[in-house]
Motif scaffolding. Structure first.
Motif, PDB file in Angstrom:
ATOM      1  N   THR A 108     -33.326  19.071 -29.033  1.00  0.00           N
ATOM      2  CA  THR A 108     -32.053  19.251 -28.336  1.00  0.00           C
ATOM      3  C   THR A 108     -31.292  17.939 -28.430  1.00  0.00           C
ATOM      4  O   THR A 108     -31.863  16.869 -28.165  1.00  0.00           O
ATOM      5  CB  THR A 108     -32.293  19.630 -26.859  1.00  0.00           C
ATOM      6  N   MET A 110     -27.084  15.919 -28.539  1.00  0.00           N
ATOM      7  CA  MET A 110     -25.634  15.947 -28.344  1.00  0.00           C
ATOM      8  C   MET A 110     -24.967  15.228 -29.507  1.00  0.00           C
ATOM      9  O   MET A 110     -25.485  14.214 -29.993  1.00  0.00           O
ATOM     10  CB  MET A 110     -25.235  15.204 -27.066  1.00  0.00           C
ATOM     11  N   ASN A 112     -21.692  13.260 -29.741  1.00  0.00           N
ATOM     12  CA  ASN A 112     -20.777  12.733 -28.730  1.00  0.00           C
ATOM     13  C   ASN A 112     -19.345  12.571 -29.209  1.00  0.00           C
ATOM     14  O   ASN A 112     -18.409  12.824 -28.470  1.00  0.00           O
ATOM     15  CB  ASN A 112     -21.301  11.379 -28.239  1.00  0.00           C
ATOM     16  N   SER A 145     -19.325  18.014 -29.373  1.00  0.00           N
ATOM     17  CA  SER A 145     -19.311  19.169 -28.488  1.00  0.00           C
ATOM     18  C   SER A 145     -19.724  18.734 -27.091  1.00  0.00           C
ATOM     19  O   SER A 145     -20.588  17.877 -26.950  1.00  0.00           O
ATOM     20  CB  SER A 145     -20.288  20.227 -29.008  1.00  0.00           C
ATOM     21  N   THR A 147     -21.380  20.556 -25.122  1.00  0.00           N
ATOM     22  CA  THR A 147     -22.676  21.179 -24.838  1.00  0.00           C
ATOM     23  C   THR A 147     -23.693  20.786 -25.908  1.00  0.00           C
ATOM     24  O   THR A 147     -23.330  20.574 -27.071  1.00  0.00           O
ATOM     25  CB  THR A 147     -22.567  22.716 -24.786  1.00  0.00           C
ATOM     26  N   PRO A 148     -24.967  20.691 -25.536  1.00  0.00           N
ATOM     27  CA  PRO A 148     -25.995  20.276 -26.504  1.00  0.00           C
ATOM     28  C   PRO A 148     -26.226  21.316 -27.600  1.00  0.00           C
ATOM     29  O   PRO A 148     -26.027  22.508 -27.403  1.00  0.00           O
ATOM     30  CB  PRO A 148     -27.259  20.116 -25.650  1.00  0.00           C
ATOM     31  N   TYR A 149     -26.653  20.822 -28.737  1.00  0.00           N
ATOM     32  CA  TYR A 149     -27.108  21.663 -29.840  1.00  0.00           C
ATOM     33  C   TYR A 149     -28.631  21.724 -29.788  1.00  0.00           C
ATOM     34  O   TYR A 149     -29.278  20.814 -29.273  1.00  0.00           O
ATOM     35  CB  TYR A 149     -26.717  21.048 -31.189  1.00  0.00           C
TER      36      TYR A 149
END
Length: 197
Positions: A108, A110, A112, A145, A147-149
């Protein structure tokens, strides 16, 4: 007498590129936003990366923050989560993986700011200084994004047998990109046991 520490040569953690592969030149978000505004297919690609004008331009700090690695398995009731931001020493506190179990690792992270191109996960596993396994997985290119990938890597099968259960394995994980920027580089240990622990 203390056990010898595992040594991981940086050569072990160099990504493998296809012959003739050359990463593209880094561009700012603003440059990508302005690039060929009338090209419909390029605009769809830019939208898939989140380059739609809603994300702030260049900011300070790392482009990528790795949040966690998670181990999941059909034989494991609760996933094992290694959160990189907490202060747990995953090298001194080994995880126990059930022998012969099929398991998968999920990362998981981010993105930024900016676009990250050719993000990849590298991992080398050693035992008593001998390299047993190397993983070199392409994650892909991502835009910023809020939201996390997540990226789920291919399943693996844990070794089994008395020999596999005797001793500790050291894994070194690194997350890098086409420019060889390193966003995470950490070690963790695991044991093979008769059950998950």
């Amino acid at each position: 007498m203390s056990a010898p520490q595992e040594q991981h040569d940086d050569e072990d953690l160099r990504p493998t590129f296809a012959p003739g592969y050359k990463p593209g030149e880094q561009k700012t978000l603003d440059t990508y936003r302005e690039l060929d505004k009338n090209d419909e297919s390029l605009n769809r690609w830019k939208a898939s990366l989140g380059i739609d004008g809603n994300v702030p331009g260049e900011l300070s700090g790392p482009k990528v923050t790795v949040i966690s690695l998670t181990l999941t398995s059909p034989t494991l009731s609760t996933p094992i989560v290694m959160t990189l931001a907490d202060k747990t020493d995953y090298k001194k506190n080994p995880i126990t993986i059930k022998e012969g179990a099929e398991y998968a690792v999920t990362m998981t992270f981010m993105v930024n700011h900016s676009i990250v191109s050719g993000l990849r996960y590298l991992q080398v596993v050693k035992r008593t200084g001998i390299k047993l396994d190397k993983m070199d997985s392409m994650i892909g290119s991502y835009g910023p994004s809020p939201t996390p990938y997540t990226k789920v890597f291919a399943s693996e099968e844990a070794p089994s047998g008395m020999l596999a259960r005797s001793g500790t394995y050291t894994a070194r994980s690194r997350v890098t990109d086409d420019d060889m920027s390193v966003y995470a580089d950490f070690e963790w240990t695991f044991k093979i046991g008769k059950e998950w622990a």
